[in-house]
Design a protein around this motif. Structure first.
Motif, short mmCIF file in Angstrom:
data_model
loop_
_atom_site.label_atom_id
_atom_site.label_comp_id
_atom_site.label_asym_id
_atom_site.label_seq_id
_atom_site.Cartn_x
_atom_site.Cartn_y
_atom_site.Cartn_z
N LEU A 1 0.84 -1.19 0.00
CA LEU A 1 0.00 0.00 0.00
C LEU A 1 0.87 1.24 0.00
CD1 LEU A 1 -2.54 -1.15 2.75
CD2 LEU A 1 -2.88 -1.21 0.27
N GLY A 2 0.41 2.26 -0.70
CA GLY A 2 1.16 3.51 -0.73
C GLY A 2 1.25 4.08 -2.12
N ALA A 3 2.14 5.04 -2.29
CA ALA A 3 2.32 5.71 -3.58
C ALA A 3 3.44 5.03 -4.37
CB ALA A 3 2.66 7.18 -3.36
N PRO A 4 3.17 4.59 -5.61
CA PRO A 4 4.19 3.90 -6.39
C PRO A 4 5.49 4.69 -6.54
CG PRO A 4 2.05 3.67 -7.43
CD PRO A 4 1.88 4.65 -6.31
N GLU A 5 5.38 6.01 -6.65
CA GLU A 5 6.59 6.81 -6.86
C GLU A 5 7.52 6.81 -5.65
OE1 GLU A 5 3.12 9.55 -5.83
OE2 GLU A 5 3.51 7.84 -7.15
N SER A 6 7.02 6.39 -4.50
CA SER A 6 7.86 6.37 -3.30
C SER A 6 8.29 4.95 -2.92
CB SER A 6 7.09 6.99 -2.12
OG SER A 6 5.94 6.20 -1.81
N ALA A 7 8.02 3.96 -3.79
CA ALA A 7 8.34 2.56 -3.48
C ALA A 7 9.33 2.01 -4.50
CB ALA A 7 7.07 1.72 -3.48
N ASP A 8 9.94 0.89 -4.16
CA ASP A 8 10.94 0.27 -5.03
C ASP A 8 10.87 -1.24 -4.89
OD1 ASP A 8 13.10 -0.43 -6.58
OD2 ASP A 8 14.62 0.36 -5.21
N LEU A 9 10.23 -1.90 -5.85
CA LEU A 9 10.10 -3.35 -5.79
C LEU A 9 11.46 -4.04 -5.86
CD1 LEU A 9 8.36 -5.87 -5.67
CD2 LEU A 9 7.97 -5.67 -8.14
N LEU A 10 12.35 -3.56 -6.71
CA LEU A 10 13.67 -4.15 -6.79
C LEU A 10 14.43 -3.99 -5.48
CD1 LEU A 10 14.97 -3.31 -10.37
CD2 LEU A 10 14.12 -5.48 -9.49
N GLY A 11 14.17 -2.89 -4.77
CA GLY A 11 14.78 -2.72 -3.46
C GLY A 11 14.35 -3.80 -2.49
N GLU A 12 13.07 -4.20 -2.58
CA GLU A 12 12.59 -5.30 -1.74
C GLU A 12 13.34 -6.59 -2.06
OE1 GLU A 12 9.96 -5.34 0.56
OE2 GLU A 12 9.79 -3.16 0.39
N LEU A 13 13.55 -6.84 -3.34
CA LEU A 13 14.26 -8.05 -3.75
C LEU A 13 15.73 -7.98 -3.37
CD1 LEU A 13 13.11 -10.53 -5.34
CD2 LEU A 13 11.63 -8.54 -5.28
N ALA A 14 16.32 -6.79 -3.48
CA ALA A 14 17.73 -6.64 -3.11
C ALA A 14 17.93 -6.99 -1.65
CB ALA A 14 18.19 -5.21 -3.38
N GLY A 15 16.99 -6.60 -0.82
CA GLY A 15 17.09 -6.92 0.60
C GLY A 15 17.08 -8.41 0.84
N SER A 16 16.25 -9.15 0.10
CA SER A 16 16.19 -10.60 0.28
C SER A 16 17.47 -11.28 -0.18
CB SER A 16 15.00 -11.19 -0.49
OG SER A 16 15.25 -11.25 -1.89
N ALA A 17 18.20 -10.63 -1.10
CA ALA A 17 19.45 -11.19 -1.61
C ALA A 17 20.67 -10.66 -0.88
CB ALA A 17 19.58 -10.90 -3.10
N GLY A 18 20.48 -9.67 0.00
CA GLY A 18 21.59 -9.10 0.73
C GLY A 18 22.51 -8.25 -0.11
N VAL A 19 21.96 -7.55 -1.11
CA VAL A 19 22.78 -6.69 -1.96
C VAL A 19 22.22 -5.26 -1.97
CG1 VAL A 19 23.45 -8.62 -3.43
CG2 VAL A 19 21.49 -7.21 -4.07
N ASP A 20 23.01 -4.32 -2.40
CA ASP A 20 22.61 -2.92 -2.51
C ASP A 20 21.78 -2.74 -3.78
OD1 ASP A 20 22.36 -0.18 -2.74
OD2 ASP A 20 24.51 0.24 -2.60
N ALA A 21 20.56 -2.24 -3.64
CA ALA A 21 19.68 -2.08 -4.80
C ALA A 21 20.29 -1.19 -5.87
CB ALA A 21 18.34 -1.51 -4.35
N ALA A 22 21.14 -0.21 -5.47
CA ALA A 22 21.75 0.70 -6.43
C ALA A 22 22.72 -0.02 -7.36
CB ALA A 22 22.48 1.82 -5.69
N ARG A 23 23.13 -1.20 -6.99
CA ARG A 23 24.10 -1.95 -7.81
C ARG A 23 23.43 -2.84 -8.84
NH1 ARG A 23 28.19 -5.34 -4.71
NH2 ARG A 23 29.07 -5.35 -6.83
#
Length: 425
Positions: free
Chosen positions: A176-198
């Motif tokens: 829930l929330g505003a799409p422009e303030s969310a990051d689905l890949l960031g959620e996945l990066a967290g599960s993989a233990g990596v920096d989403a910016a990479r």
């Protein structure tokens, strides 16, 4: 139901749970084989010249083999083939989408899934993330996504006619929330233990998050996601793991699990690509074989292409052949098609029945109703690429291409028993 088939099904449930994507499946096969004392190789490495047991991974595919001590330049191979991918959804570029108040995932249809079976299920998002230095990390969100169905009050004719628009109705919610303030890949990066910016690239798909289960009278049934074709991948892995380092055989056992079968196999890790041919050629070269000797080896080789087939459906019996009617629990199936959508011929049928008899397993034939054409498998592709005599087999299932498919508990165990018999000779 005897204890062995149930224990085997429970192990398959763990295998499916560890394999939400083709990349996870190839990694899990490699892990299990290494636990069985296989020595992992990289494609950039030279091949060992001594006998041994080796797996190599290419993207979401894996090939493993055992070179017995008696192997020569003309020793044939016995390939047990399957595939690691399943129909579903794949994450699009710029995947964080939504409508006011909702976070949604931008996905596209992969293969030919039963779309309605994805409704009202908690889905995982899993696959690989490719980082800025070219390294890869496996990601698995766990239960994250859901495609909520429209309530009957808002579609009074839903039980009379139902259709999903492949774009408008298949974008799952994940928060829930505003799409422009969310990051689905960031959620996945967290599960993989990596920096989403990479993250510079990704291959991510959806999978049902519910664990596989044995149920029914006398534990006859097993249900799970991705049985097409993780059931065959698991059978081949268990059979290959059981081969000892002192294998006394006049052939080289090979387990080949490919990606992208559901979309035609014409990819680098697909059966129509060069992966198997590359591996077999390098095995031959390591044994000192010239081209003529490699061709002689292939001429006496076998491939068992294992993929699921259709059980007779109790509510739609007219969709099946009126005479040839395999059902769950009747044993593995031999898949036959006059137009060679399956590669089985008379010689292959005789060989398959021989391996089943040696394993103490009963097999049934499968052929389609003439008005309901069948699909195809990696079998004809492998036979065409390499000239290896190939036979198409599998297990009967219901709900094929559903988010959660249904198999016979005993069939899963019996397929593994025949696979081991095939490998041992």
């Amino acid at each position: 139901m005897p204890a062995a088939p149930i224990a085997h099904a429970e192990d398959l449930a763990a295998f499916v749970d560890a394999s939400p994507s083709s990349y996870h499946a190839a990694t899990e096969v490699a892990r299990r084989l290494q636990d069985a004392a296989f020595v992992a190789l990289d494609e950039t490495q030279s091949r060992p010249h001594e006998p041994g047991r080796y797996p190599v991974v290419r993207d979401g595919a894996l090939i493993a083999w055992v070179v017995p001590s008696a192997a020569t330049t003309t020793t044939p191979v016995r390939v047990f083939g399957a595939h690691t991918d399943s129909p579903g959804f794949k994450l699009k570029p710029q995947p964080t989408t939504g409508r006011p108040g909702w976070l949604q995932a931008g996905v596209e249809v992969y293969g030919g899934p039963l779309l309605n079976s994805r409704l009202d299920r908690e889905l995982r998002l899993a696959g690989r993330l490719v980082l800025d230095d070219g390294t890869e990390a496996l990601a698995d969100s766990g239960p994250l996504l859901r495609l909520p169905q429209l309530a009957i009050h808002l579609d009074r004719e839903a039980n009379e006619r139902f259709a999903l628009d492949k774009q408008a109705h298949t974008q799952p919610v994940w928060g829930l929330g505003a799409p422009e303030s969310a990051d689905l890949l960031g959620e996945l990066a967290g599960s993989a233990g990596v920096d989403a910016a990479r993250i510079r690239g990704y291959d991510l798909v959806t999978a049902d998050s519910a664990r596989g289960a044995v149920f029914g009278r006398e534990d006859a049934f097993f249900a799970a996601g991705r049985l097409d074709d993780i059931a065959s991948v698991h059978a081949g892995t268990v059979a290959m793991s059981a081969l000892g380092s002192d294998l006394d055989a006049d052939h080289i056992p090979v387990l080949a699990v490919f990606d992208h079968e559901e979309i035609g196999s014409a990819t680098r890790p697909g059966a129509a690509g060069p992966f198997l041919e590359d591996v077999l050629e390098r095995i031959g070269l390591a044994l000192g074989a010239d081209r003529g000797e490699r061709m002689r080896a292939l001429a006496s080789s076998w491939c068992v292409s294992s993929d699921v087939g259709h059980s007779v459906h109790p509510n739609y019996p007219g969709k099946h052949d009126p005479q040839v009617r395999p059902v769950l629990g009747s044993g593995p199936i031999l898949k036959i098609n006059a137009n060679q959508r399956y590669s089985t011929d008379g010689v292959g049928a005789a060989a398959w029945h021989g391996w089943c008899e040696a394993a103490g397993v009963t097999s049934r034939e499968f052929v389609s109703n003439n008005t309901v054409p069948c699909g195809s498998t990696i079998g004809p592709i492998t036979a065409t690429r390499l000239g290896i005599r190939t036979v198409d087999v599998g297990i009967p299932i219901l709900s094929m291409h559903s988010a959660r498919e249904l198999a016979g508990t005993s069939d899963l165990y019996d397929l593994t028993r025949v696979a081991e018999r095939f490998f041992r000779g």
